[in-house]
Enzyme design. Structure first.
Site, PDB file in Angstrom:
ATOM      1  N   LYS A  52       0.840  -1.202   0.000  1.00 19.30           N
ATOM      2  CA  LYS A  52       0.000   0.000   0.000  1.00 19.30           C
ATOM      3  C   LYS A  52       0.880   1.259   0.000  1.00 19.30           C
ATOM      4  O   LYS A  52       0.621   2.207  -0.745  1.00 19.30           O
ATOM      5  CB  LYS A  52      -0.935   0.003   1.221  1.00 19.30           C
ATOM      6  CG  LYS A  52      -2.062  -1.017   1.105  1.00 19.30           C
ATOM      7  CD  LYS A  52      -2.841  -1.189   2.411  1.00 19.30           C
ATOM      8  CE  LYS A  52      -3.860  -2.308   2.289  1.00 19.30           C
ATOM      9  NZ  LYS A  52      -4.578  -2.602   3.539  1.00 19.30           N
ATOM     10  N   GLN A  96      -4.419  -1.032   9.853  1.00 17.09           N
ATOM     11  CA  GLN A  96      -4.343  -2.338   9.194  1.00 17.09           C
ATOM     12  C   GLN A  96      -4.914  -3.427  10.115  1.00 17.09           C
ATOM     13  O   GLN A  96      -4.529  -3.542  11.269  1.00 17.09           O
ATOM     14  CB  GLN A  96      -2.872  -2.648   8.842  1.00 17.09           C
ATOM     15  CG  GLN A  96      -2.657  -3.953   8.097  1.00 17.09           C
ATOM     16  CD  GLN A  96      -3.252  -3.950   6.688  1.00 17.09           C
ATOM     17  OE1 GLN A  96      -3.228  -2.944   5.976  1.00 17.09           O
ATOM     18  NE2 GLN A  96      -3.811  -5.093   6.286  1.00 17.09           N
ATOM     19  N   ASP A 119     -10.604   3.499   4.369  1.00 19.60           N
ATOM     20  CA  ASP A 119     -10.962   2.079   4.198  1.00 19.60           C
ATOM     21  C   ASP A 119     -12.480   1.927   4.066  1.00 19.60           C
ATOM     22  O   ASP A 119     -12.976   0.852   3.751  1.00 19.60           O
ATOM     23  CB  ASP A 119     -10.475   1.262   5.410  1.00 19.60           C
ATOM     24  CG  ASP A 119      -9.331   0.327   5.044  1.00 19.60           C
ATOM     25  OD1 ASP A 119      -9.085   0.128   3.836  1.00 19.60           O
ATOM     26  OD2 ASP A 119      -8.687  -0.202   5.970  1.00 19.60           O
TER      27      ASP A 119
END
Ligand SMILES: NC(=O)c1ccc[n+]([C@@H]2O[C@H](COP(=O)([O-])OP(=O)(O)OC[C@H]3O[C@@H](n4cnc5c(N)ncnc54)[C@H](OP(=O)(O)O)[C@@H]3O)[C@@H](O)[C@H]2O)c1
Length: 303
Positions: A52, A96, A119
């Site tokens: 990412k 994460q 997200d």
């Protein structure tokens, strides 16, 4: 049969984002900025986080890793999230997952300022998706929607079977597919895909095979190799494999290889389109995170 080449499409989108960033720089504006919070050093998470950050830097975003120890308390993590919430130099950030078991993931997700939730997992953004209103769409479903659209695959009136009802993939995917596209405002309609008849399946679903045989499109997000086999798929079906599973492979340098949830070898010949693993949904998820960050950035400068 045609491969839905997520790696290639993601590269194209990264190029588009890179051009957008260059245009911002030419106009003397700041560039979008993303932070990733990683708790502990789970090897799979480290790989995802590294990819990412690499993708972010490739398109010209500022990218920051906030690395925290595995034994950090929930309170300390929430304090760090508050810091990022009020840090004006960060457009968006993610934490994460998975988190160590002593930390409640829902509490952490809800602590993120939903304007910065790139997200798309905060209940506010999930609610907007459910209502068909513009907001931040969860990265994996957004990536799948984009992939289908870029291959000219429509969903109107089609029967789409989604297998898996997780909050990050199955549920938001089903919501996007069943929307009336006209409910979407312009910002979202550029990538809108809806009007499908959706069946959402899970571990308690009876007759999964019979349901799948009536599908025009099957999206599998379970986490079990070979869950979808050739006898469950009709000729011409579009199959999207979200699963990422590590299986032992002594012949590989790493000792394992990645497979999806679909018995690709036997299912692919029956499909009109199918995603590979790796190189299908995975790269699209990463690039969707970048698109969400750009979306938040654009909102911040147009307010
Ligand atoms: N490519 C990407 O970018 C990406 C992104 C996210 C996730 N993933 C991968 O996608 C997979 C799923 O992830 P997730 O987070 O959505 O998983 P999850 O939270 O573990 O959910 C799995 C879902 O599969 C259902 N399920 C389990 N066994 C089943 C069966 N035999 N038949 C039908 N449904 C069954 C479960 O049903 P119940 O609800 O009844 O338990 C659950 O809804 C994993 O391999 C993950 O690594 C990939």
């Amino acid at each position: 049969m045609e491969i839905l080449d997520g790696k290639h499409i993601a590269q194209t989108i990264r190029q588009e984002l890179h051009e957008q960033v260059e245009s911002l720089i030419r106009r003397g504006m700041r560039v979008p900025s993303l932070a990733i919070v990683q708790v502990g050093n789970n090897p799979a998470s480290t790989t995802y986080v590294t990819n990412k950050l690499k993708a972010c830097r490739e398109v010209g975003f500022n990218a920051r890793l906030v690395s925290l120890p595995a034994d950090i308390s929930q309170q300390q993590l929430l304090a760090k999230i508050n810091e990022l919430n009020s840090d004006n130099s960060i457009d968006g950030f993610i934490v994460q997952l998975p988190l160590p078991s002593h930390i409640n993931e829902t509490t952490v997700t809800c602590a993120i300022n939903y304007h910065k939730d790139v997200d798309g997992l905060h209940p506010h953004n999930v609610g907007l998706t459910a209502l068909g209103l513009p907001g931040i769409v969860s990265a994996t479903p957004r990536g799948i929607r984009e992939l289908l659209m870029r291959y000219g695959i429509t969903t109107e009136g089609k029967h789409v079977v989604v297998i898996g009802r997780s909050n990050i993939v199955g549920k938001p995917m089903a919501m996007l597919l069943m929307q009336k596209p006209y409910l979407s405002l312009p910002k979202m309609s550029a990538a809108s895909l809806g009007d499908a008849t959706v069946t959402l399946c899970h571990s308690k679903t009876r007759n999964l095979k019979q349901i799948c045989l009536t599908a025009d499109i099957i999206i599998v997000a379970v986490g079990q190799p070979n869950l979808l086999t050739a006898d469950m798929v009709s000729e011409g079906t579009v199959v999207v494999d979200v699963g990422i599973n590590r299986i032992d492979d002594p012949s590989s340098e790493k000792g394992y290889r990645l497979v999806g949830d679909v018995d690709f070898q036997h299912v692919a010949p029956k499909c009109s389109f199918i995603t590979p693993v790796p190189g299908g949904v995975g790269p699209m998820t990463i690039v969707s995170l970048l698109q969400n960050t750009m979306q938040v950035y654009m909102d911040s400068i147009t307010v």
